[in-house]
Scaffold this motif. Structure first.
Motif, mmCIF file in Angstrom:
data_model
loop_
_atom_site.group_PDB
_atom_site.id
_atom_site.type_symbol
_atom_site.label_atom_id
_atom_site.label_comp_id
_atom_site.label_asym_id
_atom_site.label_seq_id
_atom_site.Cartn_x
_atom_site.Cartn_y
_atom_site.Cartn_z
ATOM 1 N N ARG A 115 0.818 -1.210 0.000
ATOM 2 C CA ARG A 115 0.000 0.000 0.000
ATOM 3 C C ARG A 115 0.856 1.266 0.000
ATOM 4 N N ARG A 116 2.031 1.200 0.603
ATOM 5 C CA ARG A 116 2.855 2.395 0.684
ATOM 6 C C ARG A 116 3.701 2.598 -0.565
ATOM 7 N N TRP A 117 4.303 1.547 -1.095
ATOM 8 C CA TRP A 117 5.308 1.714 -2.133
ATOM 9 C C TRP A 117 4.895 1.222 -3.523
ATOM 10 N N VAL A 118 3.752 0.563 -3.614
ATOM 11 C CA VAL A 118 3.245 0.187 -4.948
ATOM 12 C C VAL A 118 2.010 1.029 -5.260
ATOM 13 N N ALA A 119 0.927 0.803 -4.522
ATOM 14 C CA ALA A 119 -0.301 1.590 -4.675
ATOM 15 C C ALA A 119 -1.245 1.219 -3.546
ATOM 16 N N PRO A 120 -2.065 2.149 -3.068
ATOM 17 C CA PRO A 120 -3.023 1.817 -2.010
ATOM 18 C C PRO A 120 -3.919 0.649 -2.389
ATOM 19 N N GLU A 121 -4.218 0.523 -3.693
ATOM 20 C CA GLU A 121 -5.094 -0.560 -4.155
ATOM 21 C C GLU A 121 -4.391 -1.908 -4.219
ATOM 22 N N ALA A 122 -3.063 -1.919 -4.054
ATOM 23 C CA ALA A 122 -2.293 -3.158 -4.238
ATOM 24 C C ALA A 122 -2.225 -4.022 -2.982
ATOM 25 N N GLY A 123 -2.781 -3.538 -1.878
ATOM 26 C CA GLY A 123 -2.686 -4.286 -0.628
ATOM 27 C C GLY A 123 -3.285 -5.676 -0.688
ATOM 28 N N TRP A 124 -4.273 -5.876 -1.574
ATOM 29 C CA TRP A 124 -4.918 -7.188 -1.681
ATOM 30 C C TRP A 124 -3.928 -8.300 -2.012
ATOM 31 N N ALA A 125 -2.841 -7.952 -2.699
ATOM 32 C CA ALA A 125 -1.893 -8.966 -3.165
ATOM 33 C C ALA A 125 -1.189 -9.681 -2.015
ATOM 34 N N ALA A 126 -1.213 -9.117 -0.813
ATOM 35 C CA ALA A 126 -0.561 -9.773 0.328
ATOM 36 C C ALA A 126 -1.154 -11.158 0.574
ATOM 37 N N GLY A 127 -2.418 -11.329 0.243
ATOM 38 C CA GLY A 127 -3.038 -12.646 0.406
ATOM 39 C C GLY A 127 -2.382 -13.714 -0.438
ATOM 40 N N LEU A 128 -1.738 -13.318 -1.527
ATOM 41 C CA LEU A 128 -1.051 -14.289 -2.378
ATOM 42 C C LEU A 128 0.081 -14.981 -1.629
ATOM 43 N N LEU A 129 0.718 -14.262 -0.702
ATOM 44 C CA LEU A 129 1.807 -14.863 0.068
ATOM 45 C C LEU A 129 1.301 -16.051 0.883
ATOM 46 N N LEU A 130 0.150 -15.875 1.522
ATOM 47 C CA LEU A 130 -0.395 -16.936 2.377
ATOM 48 C C LEU A 130 -0.850 -18.147 1.579
ATOM 49 N N LEU A 131 -1.049 -17.974 0.274
ATOM 50 C CA LEU A 131 -1.524 -19.069 -0.578
ATOM 51 C C LEU A 131 -0.390 -19.824 -1.264
ATOM 52 N N GLN A 132 0.846 -19.434 -0.996
ATOM 53 C CA GLN A 132 1.972 -20.132 -1.608
ATOM 54 C C GLN A 132 2.230 -21.461 -0.899
ATOM 55 N N PRO A 133 2.613 -22.506 -1.652
ATOM 56 C CA PRO A 133 2.817 -23.834 -1.046
ATOM 57 C C PRO A 133 3.755 -23.814 0.155
ATOM 58 N N SER A 134 4.847 -23.071 0.057
ATOM 59 C CA SER A 134 5.812 -23.045 1.164
ATOM 60 C C SER A 134 5.220 -22.416 2.412
ATOM 61 N N VAL A 135 4.453 -21.343 2.241
ATOM 62 C CA VAL A 135 3.885 -20.650 3.397
ATOM 63 C C VAL A 135 2.775 -21.489 4.024
ATOM 64 N N ILE A 136 1.956 -22.104 3.197
ATOM 65 C CA ILE A 136 0.917 -22.998 3.726
ATOM 66 C C ILE A 136 1.561 -24.124 4.523
ATOM 67 N N LEU A 137 2.606 -24.715 3.961
ATOM 68 C CA LEU A 137 3.265 -25.858 4.593
ATOM 69 C C LEU A 137 3.905 -25.475 5.922
ATOM 70 N N TRP A 138 4.756 -24.451 5.908
ATOM 71 C CA TRP A 138 5.548 -24.147 7.090
ATOM 72 C C TRP A 138 4.826 -23.272 8.096
ATOM 73 N N SER A 139 3.667 -22.742 7.737
ATOM 74 C CA SER A 139 2.847 -22.023 8.711
ATOM 75 C C SER A 139 1.993 -22.982 9.530
ATOM 76 N N HIS A 140 1.928 -24.220 9.099
ATOM 77 C CA HIS A 140 1.164 -25.232 9.833
ATOM 78 C C HIS A 140 2.087 -26.320 10.375
#
Length: 342
Positions: free
Chosen positions: A104-129
């Motif tokens: 939101r600060r360095w790309v665009a205020p509307e771009a904040g939604w993309a953070a959800g993509l991080l949580l959907l990555q296989p590595s993050v799903i795996l190692w967050s659980h």
């Protein structure tokens, strides 16, 4: 919402499935809980006696911050693998929040939604659980980088304090988090922001934080010297090709092909877009320093480079935002009946 969905579909998982490491991280939390309760006059003897009874512990293998947090949580909510996994999930949430702030600060205020993509990555799903230290390391590293960036952006701001404190907390959670220090210096060199190195506040805080790190360094040097060998590679020469391609081959396992493709697109588009070039360059430096740094270290595993995940999401958002901004005038100029027909 994304994290809540992932938690719901993994409710049955207690987080202890990974080899012997996950149960060891849980047991280390119990060890630190008992150590803090007893406060023995001879901690070494206490640890040896504890190990004789519970040989699963390995309190010198990794720094204590995560285990101390575990100890507090166990004291409040009881000793349970689900409590330990809950701590890891909170760190995943922390990473998502910092990434949202970054976008939101360095790309665009509307771009904040993309953070959800991080949580959907296989590595993050795996190692967050899983009761492992990689997700906490990623979250603390990302938080440190966010505050470092704010510090570079506004040298007079107070972000110098959380930047340095989160860096030390990250190192005392998982030593490889220290890569963020190299990223910071990479930003300073590329951006020629030498003035920040003269910040008196940093020079005053550094010795204090160093005093926090020194005891752990002594413990590792005296009682876990084998872990020091992971800092350098004495077996393969620096020009050994496999040394530098290992993580490139691991990327499709860590992240979805779609994200990797959009990351490549975002890198090209971002560097070509004058308004986003600085941000793209900043994230490219972050990615290159992490990749080269972890490739140099002798100990390798796919999960070690999870800090590349947030960088990939930022580059993806840069590409999508740049393309959407260019396409918007053309789409708005078309007759309304085209959208109705579609």
């Amino acid at each position: 919402m994304v994290l809540a969905y992932l938690i719901a579909i993994h409710l049955h998982n207690d987080g202890l499935w990974f080899q012997g490491d996950a149960p060891r991280h849980l047991a280390n939390g119990l060890f630190w809980l008992d150590l803090l309760k007893e406060l023995p006059s001879d901690p070494k003897q206490f640890a040896l006696a504890y190990y004789a009874r519970y040989p699963v512990i390995h309190p010198t293998a990794h720094p204590p911050v995560f285990y101390v947090i575990e100890a507090v949580a166990f004291a409040l909510f009881g000793a349970s693998p689900f409590v330990a996994k809950g701590i890891v999930l909170l760190f995943a949430l922390m990473a998502a929040i910092y990434l949202t702030l970054w976008l939101r600060r360095w790309v665009a205020p509307e771009a904040g939604w993309a953070a959800g993509l991080l949580l959907l990555q296989p590595s993050v799903i795996l190692w967050s659980h899983t009761v492992m230290l990689n997700t906490p390391s990623m979250a603390l590293g990302l938080g440190a980088l966010w505050h470092m960036r704010r510090w570079l952006e506004s040298p007079a701001s107070k972000h110098v304090y959380p930047a340095m404190i989160l860096t030390v907390a990250g190192i005392l959670t998982y030593v490889t988090t220290g890569i963020v220090v190299l990223v910071f210096f990479g930003w300073v060199i590329v951006g020629r922001q030498w003035a920040v190195l003269k910040d008196r506040r940093a020079w005053l805080l550094a010795p204090v934080l160093l005093l926090v790190l020194i005891p752990w360094a002594v413990v590792v040097t005296r009682w876990a010297p084998a872990h020091l060998t992971s800092v350098y590679d004495s077996g393969n020469p620096i020009w050994f090709l496999k040394r530098w391609t290992y993580y490139a081959e691991a990327l499709p396992v860590l992240f979805t092909p779609l994200l990797l493709g959009l990351t490549a697109l975002g890198t090209v588009v971002g560097l070509a877009d004058r308004s986003l070039r600085r941000e793209a360059r900043t994230v490219v430096v972050w990615s290159l320093v992490c990749y080269l740094g972890f490739s140099y270290v002798v100990s390798r595993d796919e999960r070690y480079v999870m800090l590349l995940g947030p960088a990939a999401v930022v580059l993806t958002a840069i590409g999508l935002w740049s393309l959407a901004r260019r396409a918007a005038p053309r789409l708005s100029a078309k007759p309304a009946w085209i959208f109705l027909a579609a």
